[in-house]
Scaffold this motif. Structure first.
Motif, PDB file in Angstrom:
ATOM      1  N   ALA A  30      39.080 -21.677  43.044  1.00  0.00           N
ATOM      2  CA  ALA A  30      38.643 -22.858  42.288  1.00  0.00           C
ATOM      3  C   ALA A  30      37.788 -23.782  43.157  1.00  0.00           C
ATOM      4  CB  ALA A  30      39.857 -23.611  41.742  1.00  0.00           C
ATOM      5  N   MET A  31      38.170 -23.976  44.421  1.00  0.00           N
ATOM      6  CA  MET A  31      37.372 -24.814  45.330  1.00  0.00           C
ATOM      7  C   MET A  31      35.985 -24.217  45.541  1.00  0.00           C
ATOM      8  SD  MET A  31      39.889 -26.199  48.361  1.00  0.00           S
ATOM      9  CE  MET A  31      38.526 -26.094  49.491  1.00  0.00           C
ATOM     10  N   ALA A  33      34.371 -22.216  43.524  1.00  0.00           N
ATOM     11  CA  ALA A  33      33.606 -22.348  42.282  1.00  0.00           C
ATOM     12  C   ALA A  33      33.097 -23.775  42.105  1.00  0.00           C
ATOM     13  CB  ALA A  33      34.470 -21.946  41.095  1.00  0.00           C
ATOM     14  N   MET A  34      33.920 -24.773  42.439  1.00  0.00           N
ATOM     15  CA  MET A  34      33.484 -26.166  42.289  1.00  0.00           C
ATOM     16  C   MET A  34      32.342 -26.505  43.235  1.00  0.00           C
ATOM     17  SD  MET A  34      36.885 -28.425  41.509  1.00  0.00           S
ATOM     18  CE  MET A  34      37.859 -27.853  42.884  1.00  0.00           C
ATOM     19  N   LYS A  35      32.238 -25.806  44.348  1.00  0.00           N
ATOM     20  CA  LYS A  35      31.141 -26.045  45.282  1.00  0.00           C
ATOM     21  C   LYS A  35      29.884 -25.259  44.901  1.00  0.00           C
ATOM     22  CE  LYS A  35      33.357 -28.624  48.284  1.00  0.00           C
ATOM     23  NZ  LYS A  35      32.908 -29.864  48.839  1.00  0.00           N
ATOM     24  N   VAL A  37      29.014 -23.766  41.714  1.00  0.00           N
ATOM     25  CA  VAL A  37      28.445 -23.918  40.369  1.00  0.00           C
ATOM     26  C   VAL A  37      27.335 -24.973  40.333  1.00  0.00           C
ATOM     27  CG1 VAL A  37      28.995 -24.654  38.008  1.00  0.00           C
ATOM     28  CG2 VAL A  37      30.403 -22.935  39.147  1.00  0.00           C
TER      29      VAL A  37
END
Length: 133
Positions: A30-31, A33-35, A37
């Motif tokens: 998740a971390m 992906a948040m960076k 995307v």
């Protein structure tokens, strides 16, 4: 009388350590992906801007300064902050000028670990990357 043998059933499920391992892996994904995307969203915006500029009929007659100011205007509307007008390369060797850019997106993950992604976009999808002027 028939005696039925008690069938031992195998327990199924996650142990506490298994659950923690899966949770840590999911948090790391998740971390990441948040960076990543937002970087890819901005890359696709740059790509769309360059493709749109490459299809304009008056691109041949524009000067390099006009092309850069047009890119700056479109980038401002598209919330592009990584690529500046000075970062685009304009190649006028063909019939139509080719506008391209190569840039690096760098973001800190945790501690001293960084994520680096190289992007390359062009107004001509068949064009080779050009050195920045």
């Amino acid at each position: 009388m028939y005696r039925t043998r008690a069938m031992k059933s195998k327990q199924r499920g996650l142990t506490m350590f298994g659950f923690l391992f899966v949770a840590v892996v999911l948090v790391m994904v998740a971390m990441l992906a948040m960076k990543l995307v937002p970087a890819y969203i901005e890359y696709f915006s740059v790509k769309k801007i360059l493709a749109t500029m490459g299809q304009e009929s008056d691109l041949k007659s524009k000067s390099n300064a006009d092309i850069r100011s047009d890119f700056a205007r479109r980038a401002n509307v598209g919330y592009v902050t990584v690529v500046k007008p000075e970062d685009i390369a304009i190649d006028r060797h063909g019939a139509v000028p080719v506008i391209s850019t190569d840039y690096t997106f760098r973001t800190k993950l945790v501690g001293n670990v960084s994520l680096v992604v190289d992007f390359s976009a062009s107004s001509d999808p068949n064009a080779a990357p050009v050195e920045v002027e």
